[in-house]
Design an enzyme around this catalytic site. Structure first.
Site, mmCIF file in Angstrom:
data_model
loop_
_atom_site.group_PDB
_atom_site.id
_atom_site.type_symbol
_atom_site.label_atom_id
_atom_site.label_comp_id
_atom_site.label_asym_id
_atom_site.label_seq_id
_atom_site.Cartn_x
_atom_site.Cartn_y
_atom_site.Cartn_z
ATOM 1 N N GLU A 166 -5.376 65.048 -50.131
ATOM 2 C CA GLU A 166 -5.674 65.458 -48.814
ATOM 3 C C GLU A 166 -5.783 64.208 -47.756
ATOM 4 O O GLU A 166 -6.944 64.136 -47.071
ATOM 5 C CB GLU A 166 -7.022 66.281 -48.883
ATOM 6 C CG GLU A 166 -7.214 67.331 -49.564
ATOM 7 C CD GLU A 166 -8.542 68.422 -49.350
ATOM 8 O OE1 GLU A 166 -9.253 67.914 -48.693
ATOM 9 O OE2 GLU A 166 -8.467 69.251 -50.055
ATOM 10 N N GLU A 364 -6.132 72.395 -56.069
ATOM 11 C CA GLU A 364 -7.671 72.926 -55.777
ATOM 12 C C GLU A 364 -7.634 74.141 -55.368
ATOM 13 O O GLU A 364 -6.512 74.402 -54.571
ATOM 14 C CB GLU A 364 -8.227 71.688 -54.944
ATOM 15 C CG GLU A 364 -8.642 70.427 -55.329
ATOM 16 C CD GLU A 364 -9.393 69.741 -54.222
ATOM 17 O OE1 GLU A 364 -10.162 70.268 -53.559
ATOM 18 O OE2 GLU A 364 -9.196 68.294 -54.335
#
Ligand code: BGP
Length: 461
Positions: A166, A364
């Site tokens: 991220e 995720e």
């Protein structure tokens, strides 16, 4: 089986070094920005719990990996702690860290759990932060050398590498919206940070290719399909703006080799274009990845801004749109995130249609719930809400797969309850409870057993 997945599908979970290892100041590890932030502002962390008090993976990795095997997981994503491996960020390698990561990797392989290794999960070594961190152009070389060190040390066994988790969180949280260290609020600096991260990723990929290491390299991106409030021209434009900043700003340079022209124009019009160096554009065109991990938690919804921007306020991306709260949406009230399983499908279709159907996996997805102990029956957390969450998302992963998306796996966030940044231990995400009142005992939740059965059958009804 109504939802059958391929036999070779990757099933497992993900976590990160700063959220799971503990031993924050032991055996040669030096401070990273989280350790430092906690030292100076512990009040910002839920119930004052800091990064020294996590799941103790550093000491209990054998037990944890054995549990992964017990639950039939065939893969697990961990991250290397840069400030453990190279305590000053550059220079000397910590032999204790090499020993630790070797032990973890070897144990995983022996147990049949394939290691997916990520190099950076929000944890800048403090020594590098003091020298400007991401804002210093030298960072790209520091990062590339760190990555190369990891490839050299562990690349004979690790076959799945990821440069960043991220990456947008650092410019957004650390340099724009004040939810991460160093808590700078400055869009120009934020865009420079985002740009330098992209270049450092590319340099690491270049090192990987130059070293001829076996295996694949990629990145983990958190994507949120953006939905407009209505089909009005104004709402559509607002959604497009939001999409440019939250999704395309990393997807395009990394997967297409260039930034969207519209995004460049928005920054140029405001004098916010980052400083670039000679050769960057070619590097971007040249250094492509093999696989992309997609983190999906929530969709985003946009509408035309309702209030004018204060003319004294320096530019922020959200001056171009407003967040839209759709009536009747399903919420995870603990995290404040909308639950919208179809979003995972729309994200995968986007990758199929607009990014060459590159190999991808769900890296995720998950649901954090507060005070899960109230759901305990005979000592086991009955987390039916988590089962429902996973099942409804997997139905859409299955649909995308059956429509030709090159999706090869699904990792839940996370294996065991872990320390979650400012939220610390507020929301629990794991298949395995960490019982903090009983010596951090590991107790498998109902969802953990349910997921094991799903893996054993490669699907579910
Ligand atoms: C992702 C991060 C993870 C993890 C997860 C859950 O954005 O990659 O590190 O923390 O979100 O979110 P949170 O911990 O903020 O509840």
């Amino acid at each position: 089986m109504k939802y059958q997945f391929p036999k070779e599908f990757w099933w497992g979970t993900a976590c990160s070094a700063p959220q799971s290892e503990g031993a924050a100041d032991r055996e040669g590890k030096k401070q990273n920005i989280l350790d430092y932030w906690y030292e100076i502002e512990s009040n910002r962390f839920f119930e004052g719990v800091g990064p020294d008090d996590t799941s103790d993976f550093y000491d209990r990795y054998k037990e944890d990996i054995a549990l992964m095997k017990k639950l039939s997981h065939n893969s697990y994503r961990l991250s290397v702690s840069w400030s453990r491996l190279i305590p000053n960020g550059i220079g000397e390698i910590n032999p204790k860290a090499v020993e630790f990561y070797n032990n973890v990797i070897n144990t995983m392989i022996a147990e049949g759990v394939t290691p997916f290794v990520n190099l950076y999960h929000f944890d800048m070594p403090m020594e590098l932060q003091k020298q400007g961190g991401f804002e210093n152009r030298e960072f790209v070389e520091w990062f590339a050398n760190y990555a190369d060190t990891c490839f050299k040390l562990f690349g004979d066994r690790v076959k799945y590498w990821f440069t960043y988790n991220e990456p947008i969180v650092m410019p957004e949280g650390g340099y724009l919206y004040d939810f991460f260290y160093p808590n700078v609020v400055d869009s120009k600096r934020s865009f420079q940070v985002a740009y330098n991260i992209v270049i450092s990723h590319l340099k690491a990929v270049e090192k990987f290719r130059a070293g001829g290491y076996p295996g694949k390299i990629g990145i983990i991106l958190n994507l949120s399909p953006v939905y407009p409030r209505s089909q009005s021209v104004a709402d559509l434009k607002a959604a497009r703006m939001m999409d440019l900043f939250v999704n395309r700003s990393f997807l395009d340079p990394i997967l297409k080799g260039e930034y969207p022209i519209e995004l460049c124009q928005i920054l140029a019009d405001r004098g916010l274009t980052p400083v670039v160096c000679q050769g960057d554009a070619e590097l971007m065109k040249r250094c492509k990845i093999d696989i992309v991990g997609l983190n999906y938690y929530q969709p985003r919804r946009a509408k035309l801004r309702e209030n004018a921007v204060n003319s004294d306020a320096p530019f922020m991306p959200d001056h171009l749109y407003d967040h839209y709260e759709m009536p009747g949406r399903t919420m995870n009230p603990y995290r404040g995130w909308e639950i919208y399983p179809r979003g995972i499908y729309d994200m995968l279709i986007d990758i199929r249609d607009n990014y060459g159907n590159i190999e991808c996996f769900i890296s995720e997805n998950g649901m954090g719930v507060e005070n899960e102990e109230r759901f305990k029956v005979d000592g086991v957390i009955q987390d039916d809400y988590r089962i429902e969450f996973i099942r409804t998302h997997l139905e859409f992963v299955h649909k995308a797969h059956s429509e030709g998306c090159n999706v090869v796996g699904y990792h839940l966030w996370t294996f065991f309850d872990c320390w979650s940044w400012m939220n610390a231990y507020k929301n629990r995400y794991g298949f395995v409870e960490i019982d903090r009142k009983n010596g951090k005992k590991r107790v498998i939740k109902k969802s953990g057993w349910w997921f094991k059965e799903l893996i054993d059958k490669s699907g579910f009804y």
